[in-house]
Design a protein around this motif. Structure first.
Motif, PDB file in Angstrom:
ATOM      1  N   SER A 150       0.824  -1.212   0.000  1.00  0.00           N
ATOM      2  CA  SER A 150       0.000   0.000   0.000  1.00  0.00           C
ATOM      3  C   SER A 150       0.860   1.264   0.000  1.00  0.00           C
ATOM      4  N   ARG A 153       4.829   0.321  -5.156  1.00  0.00           N
ATOM      5  CA  ARG A 153       4.599  -0.687  -6.198  1.00  0.00           C
ATOM      6  C   ARG A 153       5.955  -1.090  -6.746  1.00  0.00           C
ATOM      7  N   GLN A 165       8.119   2.201  -6.635  1.00  0.00           N
ATOM      8  CA  GLN A 165       7.455   3.371  -7.199  1.00  0.00           C
ATOM      9  C   GLN A 165       6.292   3.793  -6.313  1.00  0.00           C
ATOM     10  N   ARG A 166       6.138   5.110  -6.225  1.00  0.00           N
ATOM     11  CA  ARG A 166       4.988   5.698  -5.541  1.00  0.00           C
ATOM     12  C   ARG A 166       4.539   6.877  -6.386  1.00  0.00           C
ATOM     13  N   ASP A 167       3.279   6.845  -6.784  1.00  0.00           N
ATOM     14  CA  ASP A 167       2.723   7.906  -7.638  1.00  0.00           C
ATOM     15  C   ASP A 167       3.576   8.111  -8.882  1.00  0.00           C
ATOM     16  N   GLY A 168       4.039   7.013  -9.468  1.00  0.00           N
ATOM     17  CA  GLY A 168       4.808   7.062 -10.707  1.00  0.00           C
ATOM     18  C   GLY A 168       6.248   7.505 -10.548  1.00  0.00           C
ATOM     19  N   GLN A 169       6.690   7.749  -9.339  1.00  0.00           N
ATOM     20  CA  GLN A 169       8.050   8.216  -9.084  1.00  0.00           C
ATOM     21  C   GLN A 169       8.839   7.124  -8.371  1.00  0.00           C
ATOM     22  N   GLU A 202      -0.831   5.491   6.907  1.00  0.00           N
ATOM     23  CA  GLU A 202      -0.159   6.693   6.398  1.00  0.00           C
ATOM     24  C   GLU A 202       0.291   7.616   7.541  1.00  0.00           C
TER      25      GLU A 202
END
Length: 190
Positions: free
Chosen positions: A73, A76, A117-121, A188
Motif C-alpha cells: 500500500s 509498487r 514506485q509511488r505515484d509514478g516516481q 499513512e
C-alpha cells in the motif's frame, strides 16, 4: 537440688549451642539460596533478552522476505535492497561527498531498505523494525531516511514496522511523516 539445677542449666546451654549451630547453618543455606536465586534471575534476564533479540530478528526477516505483501500500500514494483548493495550505494555517496562515513554507518544499521514506485516516481522506503515500536525507532527511521535521500538524491520515505506501536511513537510518527506498519497493516503518516 543445686546439682539438678546445674545439670539443667548445662543442658539448656548445650541446647542453646546446638540451636545456634543450626541457626548459623541455616543462615549459610539462606545465603546460598539467595545467591542461587540471584544467579537464576540473572540467567532469566539474559534468556529474556536473547528471546527478544530472536523475536526482533525473526520479525525483520519476515518484513524483508515478505516486503511486497507488507508494503504494497506504500510502494509498487518493490525490490529489497540487500545489505551489500546498500553499502555500494552509500560508498558511492561518500566518494561523491554527499554523506560522511559516519552517516554511511548510521544508514547501514537500517533494518530494511526497499526501492519501488509511488505515484509514478521512483523512491526508497527505509524501514526500522521492532517488536514494540517506540519513539526512538521512529526518530531513527526519519533520520536514516533523510540521510539515504541526501546520499542518493532519490526521494526516501521512512517507516516503522512491528507487532505493536506505543502511543508516543504513534504521535511522533504522525508529526514526522513516518509510515507505520503494525502487524502487517500500513498506516499513512497523516
Amino acid at each position: 537440688m543445686v546439682r539438678r539445677l546445674s545439670e539443667k542449666v548445662e543442658e539448656l546451654a548445650e541446647a542453646q549451642r546446638r540451636t545456634e549451630e543450626r541457626l548459623t547453618s541455616l543462615a549459610g543455606k539462606v545465603e546460598e539460596l539467595a545467591e542461587a536465586q540471584g544467579m537464576t534471575e540473572d540467567e532469566l534476564g539474559r534468556l529474556a533478552r536473547e528471546v527478544g533479540d530472536l523475536r526482533g530478528s525473526e520479525l525483520e526477516r519476515s518484513y524483508r522476505e515478505r516486503a511486497a505483501s507488507f508494503f504494497q500500500s506504500i510502494l509498487r514494483r518493490i525490490r529489497v535492497i540487500d545489505h551489500q548493495e546498500l553499502g555500494r550505494i552509500l560508498d558511492d555517496a561518500v566518494d561523491a561527498g554527499n554523506i560522511t562515513l559516519l552517516e554511511k554507518g548510521d544508514v547501514m544499521h537500517t533494518d530494511v531498505v526497499l526501492f519501488g514506485q509511488r505515484d509514478g516516481q521512483q523512491v526508497y522506503l527505509l524501514v526500522e523494525v521492532s517488536v514494540v515500536v517506540d519513539q526512538y525507532d521512529v526518530e531513527r527511521a526519519a533520520r536514516r531516511a533523510a540521510l539515504l535521500q541526501k546520499a542518493t538524491g532519490i526521494p526516501t520515505l521512512a517507516a516503522v514496522a512491528g507487532q505493536r506501536i506505543l502511543a508516543d511513537a504513534q504521535e511522533r510518527a504522525r508529526a514526522t511523516g513516518v509510515w507505520r506498519v503494525v502487524d502487517g497493516m500500513a498506516e499513512e503518516p497523516s
